[in-house]
Structures are given as structure tokens and as C-alpha cells.
Motif scaffolding. Sequence first.
Motif, PDB file in Angstrom:
ATOM      1  N   GLY A  74     -15.394  14.475  13.964  1.00 46.49           N
ATOM      2  CA  GLY A  74     -16.263  15.221  14.847  1.00 46.49           C
ATOM      3  C   GLY A  74     -17.801  14.543  15.146  1.00 46.49           C
ATOM      4  O   GLY A  74     -18.092  14.590  15.995  1.00 46.49           O
ATOM      5  N   PRO A  75     -18.131  14.190  13.724  1.00 53.24           N
ATOM      6  CA  PRO A  75     -19.753  13.679  13.791  1.00 53.24           C
ATOM      7  C   PRO A  75     -19.612  12.413  14.716  1.00 53.24           C
ATOM      8  O   PRO A  75     -20.818  12.006  15.301  1.00 53.24           O
ATOM      9  CB  PRO A  75     -20.163  13.565  12.445  1.00 53.24           C
ATOM     10  N   GLU A  76     -18.626  11.751  14.876  1.00 50.48           N
ATOM     11  CA  GLU A  76     -18.666  10.550  15.661  1.00 50.48           C
ATOM     12  C   GLU A  76     -18.356  10.451  17.072  1.00 50.48           C
ATOM     13  O   GLU A  76     -18.545   9.631  17.709  1.00 50.48           O
ATOM     14  CB  GLU A  76     -17.624   9.619  15.148  1.00 50.48           C
ATOM     15  N   LEU A  77     -18.180  11.682  17.530  1.00 52.34           N
ATOM     16  CA  LEU A  77     -17.823  12.031  18.903  1.00 52.34           C
ATOM     17  C   LEU A  77     -19.113  12.637  19.665  1.00 52.34           C
ATOM     18  O   LEU A  77     -19.777  13.241  19.029  1.00 52.34           O
ATOM     19  CB  LEU A  77     -16.685  12.892  19.098  1.00 52.34           C
ATOM     20  N   GLY A  78     -18.960  12.501  21.011  1.00 56.92           N
ATOM     21  CA  GLY A  78     -19.768  13.300  21.823  1.00 56.92           C
ATOM     22  C   GLY A  78     -19.579  14.626  21.796  1.00 56.92           C
ATOM     23  O   GLY A  78     -18.387  15.317  21.555  1.00 56.92           O
TER      24      GLY A  78
END
Length: 600
Positions: A579-583
Amino acid sequence: MSTYADRLAALRAQLRADGLHGFVVPLTDEHMSEYVGTYAQRLAWLTGFEGSAGSAAVLPEEAAIFVDGRYTLQVRSQVDGAHWSYQSVPETSISEWLKDHAPQGARIGYDPWLHSRDWVKRAREALATRGAQLIAVGQNPIDKIWSDRPEASKARLVTHPDRYAGKTSAEKRADIADWLSSKGADAAVLSALDSIAWAFNVRGADVARTPVALAFALVHADGTADLFIAPEKVDEDVRRHLGNVVRLHDRSEFETALGALSGKTIAVDAERAVAAIFDALEEAGAKIIAVRDPTVLPKALKNAAEIAGHRDAQVRDGAAIARFLKWVEEEAVGGDLDELTASDRLEALRREDLDLRDLSFDSISGAGPNGAIVHYRSSEKTNRKLEAGSLYLIDSGGQYLGGTTDITRTVAIGTPTDEMRDRFTRVLKGHIAVATAIFPRGTRGSQLDSFARRPLWEAGLDYAHGTGHGVGSFLSVHEGPQRISPVGSAQSGGDEPLQPGMILSNEPGYYKTGEYGIRIENLVLVVERPLAGAEKPTLGFETLTFAPIDRRLIVADMLSPQELGWLNNYHAEVRAKIGPELGDAERAWLDQACAPIGAA
């Protein structure tokens, strides 16, 4: 020679000129590689078969191609049955086929740089029953007629940083030296390309999708080594990395070097070294110890740095997969999305990551019935649209500096049938059974294989491939010696006890010919899993791969509370890790795709 029929006829003519009645064509190179450079793709050139495992035998009036269950459909679509008979491995073998089909007294040729010593022994014994001979050729007859055969790659060698390797090349060679001393041996032959890459902490680009370089090596009991590689592939940075205790020679000098080992005791791996290496050592008068390559097990047992690199690579890769699955869900609605467009999009998403060096294999992008072809490779000729009411299977991976990834997801395009959902859920149950297995130290992959198959067996179903293969650390996507596979299967690769640090795939599947294919694949790490009161040390798996599993294909009522718990916990980890890697929009989609499923 514009057609495969022309090539087969030309080979037969060349065999007559060479005084041979037949020839055996394996899909490998001088290093017994699974994936080979274009210069060594003789089987594909002769037959049209593009799979990664197979072989052929040509006689004056007959020709046969041999593949295992992964390629049953593919071989029939790529190889002309008017000229070739299809043979299934392991039900039959080239040796057994030649025993039944070779003419009495025939001279059957083979290239000693492309076969193992054990294969030569078995084939020679089989042919002897017909008074026939197995003849080693000095030059491969296919090479004589392949006028536009590509040259071997000239790509440069590069160093693999110690922070990813976790151990210096000098330390690895010292370990090999200690091993040689314990065996009473003077040197070990390293001929497998991934073994050489691992031992010297180098990588190359001589084989598509596998970061290895064409080379041979001798590692000696004093910790020094001889590396045989084309000199133009080595620059000053690599020379400094290797140091003066690694002597460099042209790759063409390897056979001569073997001939100079008279009186020496040499360790050679009979599974990974070709017959020609044994022949050269025997002719030189060396004493041979046939034993497994000393890098194989240490390479499989990932150290802390390699495990950390894998975990990082999996998060990067999972983010690319999530973006891709969101894109497929949105684009497939229009009915214009096809296999090639989809796989190109996934590759583009992966290549946004600067740590990606390549894909780890050509993506298997199969829509509808093409998904039922286990190792399908889409082309302009076979490309299909992702149609409503069908399944889409995408098996893919990346070569990151920190690790090698391999993941398969099957997604519904539109509304799936009840049968599709039933089969998918059975595959998921098998996947969970492996993921949650706890087993005593010493357990082999073959003992776990049936865990994945039981939910399918209960419905009279199965799949014709292994459940899991080893995976390298920025190396081969298929790495031994560990496997999860039935004993004696074509993909079993031995029956190695599982140990902490090994990475394997967990990939049960189901394939309905002409309709659809299903596979769910994550990579798992063998870890210690202590149990209170256990009488033996126990192990289990840590799942490394994080990407959504299509909830639309799951029949929740078929899952036990424990299975539902695993699935919901897994999806919670997916959200937390990638999740933290996504927009924002991607993260909102991910939250929906990973929403908990209620208890049955």
C-alpha cells in the motif's frame, strides 16, 4: 531452408554424409542449462518447439519429440505431427524409444557437449540391444546446416555487490577449498552458469532473462581459481573484483586445461557437467570424484543479506502487480484488451523500478483456452482478447538486484462460471495447505506435494506439473536442488530435504483444455517454526510474495475457518506492505481488492 520440413530433410542428408543413421537433439547447452542462448537453441531451430524443456531424436524414416506434461498442448501447436511423433516424458524416454525404433546395427550420433555422462551410458546400453552404436560427433551436424546460426553473446561481465551477495567471492572460494580438502580433491569443475555467477559474485547477460555469463571454472583446494571466459567480456573493474588469485583464460581453452590435470583428483557433478568434461578428464588420467557441485546447496540456502534483498524485491514487484491488476480490471471492460498488450503493460510497469535488470522469464499471458497451456507463450499468431466470461492467467517475474521474483495470478474477466469458481477455490485451498504446512526437519518437497493436490483429487482432478521449484537470488528463476514435486516426475529434480533459507514457489493449478487455466503462485521461504512439545525441530514457510488474489473467484463456503483466516490475514499483509508504494487511487483499489471475506 524456409520450413521445418526442409530443416529436417537437411539434417537427414547431413547425417548420411557423416555416416550416421540418427541423431539426438537436446534442449540445452554446454553447461546443461535449462534456458539457453540463441546460439544453442538447436531444438527450436529444427522443430519449431519453443518450450524450455524437451528433446528430439531423428532417424532415417522417423523423428520424435519428447516433452513432459507442461508442454503437451504447446508441442502439438508448434511442431508438425506429419513429421514428428509426440512422446510424453517420463512415460517414455529417448533411450527407450531408440531401443524400439533404431535400425539394427545403426550408428546414432550425439554431441558429448550437450549430454550428461549418465544419459550416454543409458542410451548406449539401450542401443546395444539392437546391435546399434552411440557415436560422439566432433561437430554438431545441426551446426553444419544452420547457416545463419547466431553467435554466442558478447555481453560484458558485471560484478554483483557484496551487500546483495552477503558473502565475498573470496569467502565462497575458501568454503569450496575447505570442502575439497574434506573430499581429498585437488579441484572442482564448475560448469553450471549460475554456480559460476554465484561463486565469483558476477552476473552476465548471455542468456535471456537469466543474468549469467558463458564460462567454465576450476576452483582449487588452495582457494585459487581458473575462470574460462571470452576475454572481451572482462573489463578492469571485473579484473579488480576477481583479484590475482583468479586466473583468466579464454573459454575455448577449457578443454585443453582439463587435459593438463593428469594425476589430479577432480570433483565433477554428473548432473550438471556434460559427458565431454568427464571424457577429457579420463583421457588426461585424472581421478574423478563424481559428487554434487559444491555451490549448489550453499546457493540454495539464502543468507541474511539475500533474504533481505528478496523481501525488498517482492514488495517492489507486488506494487507493480497491483497496478497491473487494477489496470486489467479497468481496461478489460471494453473487450479490446489482448494478451500481448497486457504482458507489455506489466513489463512497462516493472521497468519503472530502477533496480529491475530484466524479467525473470518471458511472461505467460494466457486468455481463455490459452491459459490451459501451462508454459504458453503468446505471439501475434496466438494472441487472444480477454473476453467477458473468461479467465486470464498471468505468470511473470522480475530480476531485481536484490532478488528474483515469480508470481502467477488468475483473474476473472467479467462474471466467472460456477465451475471456474469451484476449481479456483480448490487450487486456493491447495495453495493455503502448502503455505501453512508445518513439518519436521528432514522433510522433502515430495512429501508436501500432495497437500496442494488433495482438494483437486477430491473432485477427480489434478495438474501435470510440480507444485514448487527453487528460486535464485538475482539468478535463475528455476534453481535446485529443492522442489515440491512428486517423486519421479519430470520436474522433481531430486528429492532434497527442505532447510531454512531455501526459497521455493508454491503454485498449484488446474487446466481445462480448450477452456481455461488456473494457477496461484507465491514464493515462500523455509523458516524455523517451533512447536511446543514437538519431538523434532519443525519448519514451515514464510510467504514472500504480496499481491491480491481475485476474491470474485473464491467460493467462501468451500473454505474452512482456518483457510479464511489465512486469506484475510494474507490480504491484510498485502495492504500493509505494498500500500505505501502506491498512489491514492491505486491504494483505494487495493483496499477493495483485499477486503476481508466474511466467515463461512
